[in-house]
Design a protein around this motif. Structure first.
Motif, PDB file in Angstrom:
ATOM      1  N   TRP A  25      34.915  -2.517  -9.449  1.00 52.81           N
ATOM      2  CA  TRP A  25      35.018  -1.057  -9.457  1.00 52.81           C
ATOM      3  C   TRP A  25      33.761  -0.490 -10.063  1.00 52.81           C
ATOM      4  CZ3 TRP A  25      39.035   0.992  -6.951  1.00 52.81           C
ATOM      5  CH2 TRP A  25      39.153   2.379  -6.957  1.00 52.81           C
ATOM      6  N   TRP A  26      33.141   0.434  -9.386  1.00 55.02           N
ATOM      7  CA  TRP A  26      31.872   1.026  -9.813  1.00 55.02           C
ATOM      8  C   TRP A  26      31.950   1.603 -11.217  1.00 55.02           C
ATOM      9  CZ3 TRP A  26      30.289   6.453  -9.803  1.00 55.02           C
ATOM     10  CH2 TRP A  26      31.384   7.316  -9.775  1.00 55.02           C
ATOM     11  N   LYS A  27      30.802   1.635 -11.889  1.00 53.59           N
ATOM     12  CA  LYS A  27      30.732   2.223 -13.222  1.00 53.59           C
ATOM     13  C   LYS A  27      29.873   3.485 -13.183  1.00 53.59           C
ATOM     14  CE  LYS A  27      29.278  -1.580 -15.153  1.00 53.59           C
ATOM     15  NZ  LYS A  27      28.846  -2.594 -16.103  1.00 53.59           N
ATOM     16  N   ASN A  28      28.566   3.303 -12.964  1.00 50.29           N
ATOM     17  CA  ASN A  28      27.674   4.472 -12.912  1.00 50.29           C
ATOM     18  C   ASN A  28      26.534   4.312 -11.911  1.00 50.29           C
ATOM     19  OD1 ASN A  28      25.845   2.802 -14.149  1.00 50.29           O
ATOM     20  ND2 ASN A  28      25.802   3.906 -16.069  1.00 50.29           N
ATOM     21  N   LEU A  29      26.584   3.269 -11.112  1.00 49.57           N
ATOM     22  CA  LEU A  29      25.588   3.032 -10.059  1.00 49.57           C
ATOM     23  C   LEU A  29      24.153   3.119 -10.580  1.00 49.57           C
ATOM     24  CD1 LEU A  29      27.306   5.013  -7.163  1.00 49.57           C
ATOM     25  CD2 LEU A  29      27.490   2.579  -7.696  1.00 49.57           C
ATOM     26  N   GLY A  30      23.944   2.544 -11.726  1.00 46.73           N
ATOM     27  CA  GLY A  30      22.602   2.531 -12.295  1.00 46.73           C
ATOM     28  C   GLY A  30      22.135   3.877 -12.800  1.00 46.73           C
ATOM     29  N   GLY A  31      23.060   4.787 -13.044  1.00 45.25           N
ATOM     30  CA  GLY A  31      22.698   6.097 -13.571  1.00 45.25           C
ATOM     31  C   GLY A  31      22.596   7.204 -12.536  1.00 45.25           C
ATOM     32  N   VAL A  32      23.004   6.942 -11.311  1.00 45.80           N
ATOM     33  CA  VAL A  32      22.977   7.971 -10.265  1.00 45.80           C
ATOM     34  C   VAL A  32      23.936   9.095 -10.639  1.00 45.80           C
ATOM     35  CG1 VAL A  32      23.611   8.463  -7.863  1.00 45.80           C
ATOM     36  CG2 VAL A  32      22.343   6.393  -8.419  1.00 45.80           C
ATOM     37  N   PRO A  36      31.510  15.200 -10.681  1.00 46.37           N
ATOM     38  CA  PRO A  36      32.786  14.806 -11.291  1.00 46.37           C
ATOM     39  C   PRO A  36      33.963  14.825 -10.308  1.00 46.37           C
ATOM     40  CG  PRO A  36      31.630  16.341 -12.727  1.00 46.37           C
ATOM     41  CD  PRO A  36      30.844  16.272 -11.443  1.00 46.37           C
ATOM     42  N   ARG A  37      33.930  15.711  -9.327  1.00 39.61           N
ATOM     43  CA  ARG A  37      35.024  15.754  -8.340  1.00 39.61           C
ATOM     44  C   ARG A  37      35.019  14.509  -7.468  1.00 39.61           C
ATOM     45  NH1 ARG A  37      33.165  21.379  -6.018  1.00 39.61           N
ATOM     46  NH2 ARG A  37      31.248  20.312  -6.572  1.00 39.61           N
ATOM     47  N   VAL A  38      33.843  14.008  -7.145  1.00 39.55           N
ATOM     48  CA  VAL A  38      33.745  12.773  -6.364  1.00 39.55           C
ATOM     49  C   VAL A  38      34.217  11.604  -7.226  1.00 39.55           C
ATOM     50  CG1 VAL A  38      32.159  11.169  -5.224  1.00 39.55           C
ATOM     51  CG2 VAL A  38      31.905  13.638  -4.874  1.00 39.55           C
ATOM     52  N   ARG A  39      33.720  11.552  -8.457  1.00 38.78           N
ATOM     53  CA  ARG A  39      34.120  10.491  -9.401  1.00 38.78           C
ATOM     54  C   ARG A  39      35.640  10.459  -9.547  1.00 38.78           C
ATOM     55  NH1 ARG A  39      32.214   7.278 -13.199  1.00 38.78           N
ATOM     56  NH2 ARG A  39      30.080   7.973 -12.969  1.00 38.78           N
ATOM     57  N   ASP A  40      36.257  11.618  -9.776  1.00 35.37           N
ATOM     58  CA  ASP A  40      37.702  11.684  -9.969  1.00 35.37           C
ATOM     59  C   ASP A  40      38.465  11.236  -8.718  1.00 35.37           C
ATOM     60  OD1 ASP A  40      37.178  12.651 -12.505  1.00 35.37           O
ATOM     61  OD2 ASP A  40      37.649  14.742 -12.009  1.00 35.37           O
ATOM     62  N   THR A  41      37.965  11.626  -7.550  1.00 32.62           N
ATOM     63  CA  THR A  41      38.629  11.250  -6.298  1.00 32.62           C
ATOM     64  C   THR A  41      38.612   9.738  -6.099  1.00 32.62           C
ATOM     65  OG1 THR A  41      38.064  13.367  -5.287  1.00 32.62           O
ATOM     66  CG2 THR A  41      38.599  11.547  -3.791  1.00 32.62           C
ATOM     67  N   VAL A  42      37.469   9.129  -6.331  1.00 32.11           N
ATOM     68  CA  VAL A  42      37.370   7.669  -6.163  1.00 32.11           C
ATOM     69  C   VAL A  42      38.202   6.968  -7.236  1.00 32.11           C
ATOM     70  CG1 VAL A  42      35.819   5.675  -6.176  1.00 32.11           C
ATOM     71  CG2 VAL A  42      35.113   7.799  -5.057  1.00 32.11           C
ATOM     72  N   ASP A  43      38.031   7.366  -8.473  1.00 30.32           N
ATOM     73  CA  ASP A  43      38.730   6.688  -9.567  1.00 30.32           C
ATOM     74  C   ASP A  43      40.250   6.816  -9.467  1.00 30.32           C
ATOM     75  OD1 ASP A  43      36.362   5.745 -10.559  1.00 30.32           O
ATOM     76  OD2 ASP A  43      36.215   7.220 -12.176  1.00 30.32           O
ATOM     77  N   ALA A  44      40.727   7.878  -8.853  1.00 26.84           N
ATOM     78  CA  ALA A  44      42.182   8.062  -8.690  1.00 26.84           C
ATOM     79  C   ALA A  44      42.789   7.002  -7.767  1.00 26.84           C
ATOM     80  CB  ALA A  44      42.467   9.456  -8.146  1.00 26.84           C
ATOM     81  N   GLN A  45      41.962   6.338  -6.992  1.00 26.88           N
ATOM     82  CA  GLN A  45      42.459   5.326  -6.059  1.00 26.88           C
ATOM     83  C   GLN A  45      42.611   3.941  -6.699  1.00 26.88           C
ATOM     84  OE1 GLN A  45      43.432   6.992  -3.359  1.00 26.88           O
ATOM     85  NE2 GLN A  45      42.391   8.641  -4.461  1.00 26.88           N
ATOM     86  N   LEU A 168      33.092   1.946  -4.435  1.00 27.86           N
ATOM     87  CA  LEU A 168      32.164   2.920  -4.971  1.00 27.86           C
ATOM     88  C   LEU A 168      32.160   4.153  -4.081  1.00 27.86           C
ATOM     89  CD1 LEU A 168      28.563   2.023  -3.939  1.00 27.86           C
ATOM     90  CD2 LEU A 168      30.478   0.633  -3.222  1.00 27.86           C
ATOM     91  N   PRO A 169      31.665   5.276  -4.590  1.00 23.94           N
ATOM     92  CA  PRO A 169      31.593   6.471  -3.744  1.00 23.94           C
ATOM     93  C   PRO A 169      30.578   6.272  -2.620  1.00 23.94           C
ATOM     94  CG  PRO A 169      31.143   7.002  -6.051  1.00 23.94           C
ATOM     95  CD  PRO A 169      31.186   5.520  -5.940  1.00 23.94           C
ATOM     96  N   THR A 170      30.820   6.948  -1.516  1.00 24.80           N
ATOM     97  CA  THR A 170      29.850   6.920  -0.422  1.00 24.80           C
ATOM     98  C   THR A 170      28.994   8.171  -0.403  1.00 24.80           C
ATOM     99  OG1 THR A 170      31.441   7.906   1.111  1.00 24.80           O
ATOM    100  CG2 THR A 170      31.336   5.486   1.014  1.00 24.80           C
ATOM    101  N   VAL A 171      29.324   9.130  -1.239  1.00 27.55           N
ATOM    102  CA  VAL A 171      28.554  10.365  -1.367  1.00 27.55           C
ATOM    103  C   VAL A 171      28.443  10.720  -2.844  1.00 27.55           C
ATOM    104  CG1 VAL A 171      29.244  11.280   0.888  1.00 27.55           C
ATOM    105  CG2 VAL A 171      30.604  11.834  -1.125  1.00 27.55           C
ATOM    106  N   GLN A 172      27.428  11.503  -3.182  1.00 26.59           N
ATOM    107  CA  GLN A 172      27.255  11.939  -4.567  1.00 26.59           C
ATOM    108  C   GLN A 172      27.922  13.274  -4.832  1.00 26.59           C
ATOM    109  OE1 GLN A 172      22.790  10.941  -4.376  1.00 26.59           O
ATOM    110  NE2 GLN A 172      23.256  11.167  -6.543  1.00 26.59           N
ATOM    111  N   VAL A 173      28.053  14.093  -3.797  1.00 21.65           N
ATOM    112  CA  VAL A 173      28.613  15.439  -3.948  1.00 21.65           C
ATOM    113  C   VAL A 173      29.613  15.693  -2.828  1.00 21.65           C
ATOM    114  CG1 VAL A 173      26.564  16.378  -5.098  1.00 21.65           C
ATOM    115  CG2 VAL A 173      26.750  16.509  -2.613  1.00 21.65           C
ATOM    116  N   PRO A 174      30.566  16.600  -3.084  1.00 19.45           N
ATOM    117  CA  PRO A 174      31.472  16.997  -2.001  1.00 19.45           C
ATOM    118  C   PRO A 174      30.698  17.775  -0.935  1.00 19.45           C
ATOM    119  CG  PRO A 174      32.307  17.731  -4.141  1.00 19.45           C
ATOM    120  CD  PRO A 174      30.907  17.226  -4.345  1.00 19.45           C
ATOM    121  N   PRO A 175      31.275  17.986   0.220  1.00 14.04           N
ATOM    122  CA  PRO A 175      30.597  18.782   1.254  1.00 14.04           C
ATOM    123  C   PRO A 175      30.231  20.165   0.712  1.00 14.04           C
ATOM    124  CG  PRO A 175      32.583  17.781   2.119  1.00 14.04           C
ATOM    125  CD  PRO A 175      32.589  17.525   0.641  1.00 14.04           C
ATOM    126  N   PHE A 176      29.098  20.683   1.171  1.00 11.72           N
ATOM    127  CA  PHE A 176      28.677  22.004   0.731  1.00 11.72           C
ATOM    128  C   PHE A 176      28.301  22.848   1.941  1.00 11.72           C
ATOM    129  CE2 PHE A 176      25.290  18.884   0.138  1.00 11.72           C
ATOM    130  CZ  PHE A 176      24.279  19.380   0.950  1.00 11.72           C
TER     131      PHE A 176
END
Length: 182
Positions: A25-32, A36-45, A168-176
């Motif tokens: 399970w990902w931690k911080n991807l080397g500091g990328v 927080p919304r992406v982090r929470d969505t992935v971590d909730a799984q 790990l997340p596949t994106v850094q930010v939600p759609p904008f």
């Protein structure tokens, strides 16, 4: 599925039961930076993986130098000026990094910058910046990035020998909004 819940004996991947599968399970991807919304969505799984019997642990490969490598490889892909000396450096760095990635890079080298050259006024500033950066790269910078890219690949390969999957997340930010620059 039974009443919205996943049962371990219902889940198979490649014909294998998931019980006992090792999940990194990902931690911080080397500091990328990750929204927080992406982090929470992935971590909730994570609880789902645990509920079906997977062995989930916080782990990720060593991402040292990944950002610098990415930026150089991206700039090369968009704007590298292929003169004979730089082409020689590219060929040598290809030997270090592996043919597959090099062929993709070569496709961009001979495609993007020349097509944009006569239409720069129609191209987004950030793309022009990347193309210009690629044209300024030295053979030594490119060779360094290709060697480091090969090291990153080896570290990832070794990491994945210990795990069945890396979540790990596949994106850094939600759609904008499409009108937002980035």
């Amino acid at each position: 599925m039974i009443r919205g819940r996943v049962r371990q004996d219902d889940v198979q991947i490649d014909g294998r039961d998931v019980g006992g599968m090792r999940i990194a399970w990902w931690k911080n991807l080397g500091g990328v930076a990750v929204d927080p919304r992406v982090r929470d969505t992935v971590d909730a799984q994570r609880a789902i993986f645990e509920s079906i019997g997977c062995r989930v642990c916080d782990a990720e490969p060593d991402f040292t130098d990944f950002d610098a490598v990415f930026k150089i490889v991206r700039a090369v892909a968009l704007g590298y000026d292929v003169d004979r000396y730089k082409l020689l450096a590219f060929v040598l760095s290809t030997a270090l990094a592996g043919l597959g990635g090099a062929l993709k890079t070569l496709a961009f080298l001979t495609g993007v910058a020349p097509r944009v050259a006569h239409h720069r006024e129609r191209v987004k500033d950030t793309i022009l910046w990347e193309i210009d950066r690629g044209e300024r790269l030295t053979p030594a910078e490119i060779a360094w990035a290709q060697a480091k890219r090969s090291e990153l690949y080896q570290r990832m390969r070794q990491f994945m020998e210990r795990y069945d999957f890396f979540v790990l997340p596949t994106v850094q930010v939600p759609p904008f909004d499409v009108n937002q620059a980035y």
